[in-house]
Design an enzyme around this catalytic site. Structure first.
Site, mmCIF file in Angstrom:
data_model
loop_
_atom_site.group_PDB
_atom_site.id
_atom_site.type_symbol
_atom_site.label_atom_id
_atom_site.label_comp_id
_atom_site.label_asym_id
_atom_site.label_seq_id
_atom_site.Cartn_x
_atom_site.Cartn_y
_atom_site.Cartn_z
ATOM 1 N N HIS A 90 0.835 -1.203 0.000
ATOM 2 C CA HIS A 90 0.000 0.000 0.000
ATOM 3 C C HIS A 90 0.871 1.254 0.000
ATOM 4 O O HIS A 90 0.717 2.138 -0.859
ATOM 5 C CB HIS A 90 -0.909 -0.010 1.230
ATOM 6 C CG HIS A 90 -1.707 1.242 1.430
ATOM 7 N ND1 HIS A 90 -3.053 1.318 1.167
ATOM 8 C CD2 HIS A 90 -1.355 2.485 1.868
ATOM 9 C CE1 HIS A 90 -3.496 2.540 1.429
ATOM 10 N NE2 HIS A 90 -2.472 3.265 1.857
ATOM 11 N N GLU A 91 1.776 1.342 0.963
ATOM 12 C CA GLU A 91 2.629 2.531 1.033
ATOM 13 C C GLU A 91 3.503 2.643 -0.206
ATOM 14 O O GLU A 91 3.772 3.747 -0.693
ATOM 15 C CB GLU A 91 3.482 2.503 2.308
ATOM 16 C CG GLU A 91 2.683 2.545 3.598
ATOM 17 C CD GLU A 91 1.722 3.712 3.676
ATOM 18 O OE1 GLU A 91 2.012 4.784 3.098
ATOM 19 O OE2 GLU A 91 0.658 3.562 4.317
ATOM 20 N N HIS A 109 1.878 4.477 -3.004
ATOM 21 C CA HIS A 109 2.094 5.927 -2.956
ATOM 22 C C HIS A 109 3.426 6.282 -3.616
ATOM 23 O O HIS A 109 3.529 7.252 -4.379
ATOM 24 C CB HIS A 109 2.122 6.413 -1.508
ATOM 25 C CG HIS A 109 0.800 6.434 -0.825
ATOM 26 N ND1 HIS A 109 -0.292 7.096 -1.326
ATOM 27 C CD2 HIS A 109 0.391 5.892 0.359
ATOM 28 C CE1 HIS A 109 -1.312 6.966 -0.487
ATOM 29 N NE2 HIS A 109 -0.925 6.234 0.530
ATOM 30 N N HIS A 136 3.310 6.210 -7.288
ATOM 31 C CA HIS A 136 2.590 7.402 -7.768
ATOM 32 C C HIS A 136 3.529 8.597 -7.860
ATOM 33 O O HIS A 136 3.573 9.294 -8.880
ATOM 34 C CB HIS A 136 1.429 7.687 -6.820
ATOM 35 C CG HIS A 136 0.463 8.709 -7.311
ATOM 36 N ND1 HIS A 136 -0.539 9.226 -6.521
ATOM 37 C CD2 HIS A 136 0.335 9.346 -8.502
ATOM 38 C CE1 HIS A 136 -1.248 10.093 -7.212
ATOM 39 N NE2 HIS A 136 -0.722 10.198 -8.413
#
Length: 723
Positions: free
Chosen positions: A511-512, A515, A518
């Site tokens: 999940h992290e 980021h 992105h």
């Protein structure tokens, strides 16, 4: 000027990506950018120097001391003031080139200082850094207000905004000035002098309260419960070893173990400890962080924050804090967010009733004459998992060694987007010996950035998991090499012991890293267009969780820490069969927190007793008694350590709707590693920052709006038809 005007969106920098290679052009003949501020000698302070070294310069994390920050903060704040005043007081007619672009460029030195300050206060907090945060947060808020409430500056911005369609601005420039003008208006630029003074008082008050809240929660999370070996029956070896290491760090007597009051230490005890009294003691300590009546109690601070937010929203002309905060989101209004949450809530509560029934039946079969309580849920949930699927988290965990899963997430980034990660730990400064670093390149071997990984919990580090950037890509600024980090709180074992993480931890890791992907792919020209709406930010991170349990990741990287053998296919199949197991608990735990957040911040008066409000709000929505909010108000850092997620915790569900529908697009391609789907996803949604409306960008990728039924199916809930 990220440090000032755009601080609300950039303070967490979870997906504050940046920069496109297309340079904006215009027919207008450019005026001089602004009257250059008089040169001022820069003090000899490492924090004020340009970053040096490889990768276009990196922060001097290893050389800073608390005593350096007052001078650095004051000088860089004053420099920002001079830069902005040069624009505001310009005698030239306002144009995009002499007003907006200088504002976009301003505050770069302050950004660098705050990047390092943020690491020290979040990852390495000491009493000295906490005192600095208390002192300087209100001052930083005041600088932001000086800029946003400067009438001369606003008139220049307003003039450019009103002429935006007739002055030859391209689409990106029109979006920049429209967003900038709206931000000025939302932030009080149209208020009279007395109202501006009151607004500034609210903002400074809130900044100070946010720092106090964070400090108190961290104090409670630094506590521990001492236990003896006999109390840890049923607890896996790696969890016991970590508790033993925590005890040694805290100088406890030999033979004692320390259960630190953080989620990563508490959850395994609640899942595996046979000792029910211990589970209750650990659970109560954890859920009552900030709610203990002592020096670290946060209830009075929360009441002040909620009241100040409500008063500020009223001053700004909004019905509530939630209505004010949601102006620049995809949802747009509190009601749209509530509509989505309440579409999911009834199915989640119904599933919890089923889960509790199964747990109660297991408890009876085991001869446990109990009624399921919140400290029992995880324990009996694990028993049900074993019974229904012949599956235990303890069976899975030996295959999830942290280093292997880090390599797995790098593999994902390489296969989908061509990003390559080469370890450079020891070659760039870091803030703690546990921090690792990697050089990021693309398929052509070109520099993309530096990735820092701070993976372990420790005293002085705030709880949870987060990602941030220290430098984003911005064509206007000439910044091409992104510096960013992932920060987790995995439990560090003793020397020489393997770092094993749970399946949930592995999903948090990915999940992290979503980021991070992105912000390494983002490619916009104007820095302000790197800041995406709060309810979009979690979308790129959540979608990348899906790759954890793919055969390619499991076969290559989920290898037993002792034998190095891949996870057996029979175990993979059992995990996949259990993919929607416990979704009632997971959804209710999260969604109750989001619903209470929204209820709290749609109250127009803001007069609350936090504990009473929480109880009454949960009663209204029918909260199952066997579950507690994932984040109770007294420790809800998302809401009360800044404005960032206030009236915004719903964002995870909003983002998950897009995430589930995006994963469905990969599945529909017949291959979840499909290059064409990954290319479209990156082109429309990951590289573009906020250059275009995010809902329209999603429609470009998917050909339609996201289908909420994809979310319901993913969680194993009944679908209701329609989108």
């Amino acid at each position: 000027m990220k440090a000032a005007l755009f601080a609300g969106a950039a303070s967490l920098a979870l997906a504050a990506c940046a920069a496109t290679t297309e340079t904006a052009t215009t027919e207008t003949v450019a005026e001089p950018a602004a009257v250059a501020p008089a040169a001022v000698a820069v003090p000899d302070n490492i924090l004020l120097a340009d970053w040096s070294g490889s990768y276009a310069g990196v922060p001097p994390f290893d050389r800073v001391q608390p005593a350096m920050f007052p001078e650095a903060l004051q000088f860089s704040m004053d420099e920002l003031r001079r830069e902005v005043l040069a624009v505001a007081n310009s005698r030239s007619a306002p144009t995009f080139e002499n007003t907006v672009e200088p504002l976009e460029r301003s505050g770069q030195r302050l950004d660098r200082v705050l990047a390092v300050f943020g690491v020290m206060t979040s990852n390495m907090a000491t009493p000295e850094y906490q005192a600095l945060e208390r002192e300087w947060s209100p001052r930083l808020a005041a600088v932001n207000d000086e800029i946003i409430l400067n009438p001369a500056l606003f008139q220049r911005v307003k003039a450019i905004y009103e002429a935006r369609e007739s002055s030859g601005l391209n689409a990106q420039q029109q979006r920049v000035i429209t967003r900038l003008y709206n931000q000025f208006v939302r932030s009080g630029a149209n208020l009279d002098a007395g109202q501006k003074q009151q607004l500034t008082a609210y903002n400074q008050q809130l900044a100070g309260l946010f720092a106090q809240f964070s400090e108190k929660v961290l104090a409670d999370e630094s506590t521990h419960i001492a236990v003896a070996a006999a109390e840890l029956t049923g607890v896996p070896e790696d969890v016991r070893n970590a508790a033993a290491a925590a005890a040694r760090e805290r100088n406890l007597p030999a033979g004692q173990f320390a259960i630190v009051n953080t989620r990563s230490a508490v959850d395994p005890i609640l899942t595996f400890a046979d000792n029910r009294a211990l589970r209750e003691r650990v659970w109560r300590g954890f859920v009552n962080r900030g709610d203990n009546g002592g020096a670290s109690d946060t209830n009075a601070i929360i009441a002040q924050i909620v009241k100040a937010r409500a008063d500020r929203a009223r001053l700004l002309g909004f019905e509530s804090h939630a209505h004010w905060r949601m102006q620049d989101t995809m949802a747009g209004t509190p009601q749209r967010a509530m509509d989505l949450m309440m579409r999911v809530w009834p199915a989640a509560v119904a599933r919890v009733r089923e889960e509790v029934g199964e747990q109660q039946a297991v408890a009876r079969r085991l001869g446990h004459n109990i009624t399921i309580e919140p400290w029992d849920y995880r324990y009996y949930m694990e028993k049900v998992r074993q019974q229904r699927f012949n599956l235990s988290q303890d069976e899975i965990k030996p295959y999830f060694q942290l280093n292997n899963m880090i390599e797995g997430m790098f593999y994902m980034a390489g296969q989908l987007y061509g990003l390559q990660f080469t370890e450079i730990t020891g070659q760039v400064p870091v803030w703690h010996p546990d921090v690792r670093a990697w050089h990021v390149t693309n398929r052509a071997g070109e520099d993309v950035g530096v990735f820092y990984g701070d993976m372990f919990a420790r005293t002085g580090k705030r709880s949870g998991a987060w990602a941030t950037t220290y430098r984003s890509r911005a064509g206007l600024l000439g910044d091409r090499i992104v510096l960013g980090s992932n920060n987790n709180n995995f439990t560090k074992p003793g020397p020489g012991e393997p770092v094993l993480i749970s399946q949930d931890d592995a999903e948090t890791l990915f999940h992290e890293f979503g980021h991070a992907i992105h912000y390494y792919l983002a490619n916009v020209h104007y820095p302000s267009l790197g800041n995406t709406p709060r309810d979009f930010v979690e979308y790129p991170s959540q979608v990348h969780e899906n790759w954890v349990m793919t055969p390619e990741i499991l076969n290559r990287f989920a290898r037993h820490y002792r034998t190095n053998q891949p996870m057996p296919q029979s175990l993979v199949q059992r995990i996949q069969s259990a993919s929607t197991f416990n979704q009632g608990f997971a959804t209710v735990e999260y969604l109750s927190s989001a619903l209470v957040d929204m209820a709290l911040h749609t109250d127009p008066d803001g007069v609350v007793d936090p504990d009473a409000f929480e109880r009454e709000a949960l009663a209204r929505i029918g909260m199952p008694r066997e579950i507690v909010m994932r984040h109770r108000l007294p420790q809800f850092n998302h809401l009360f350590s800044s404005d960032a997620y206030s009236a915004g915790y719903y964002s995870y569900l909003w983002s998950e709707t897009m995430d589930a529908d995006t994963w469905a697009a990969f599945e529909e391609a017949g291959n979840v590693w499909d290059p064409a789907t990954a290319e479209r996803f990156a082109r429309f949604l990951l590289t573009t920052g906020n250059e275009t409306d995010r809902a329209e960008a999603y429609r470009q990728f998917r050909g339609r709006d996201p289908d909420v039924n994809a979310l319901l199916r993913k969680r194993g809930f009944p679908t209701g038809g329609g989108r």
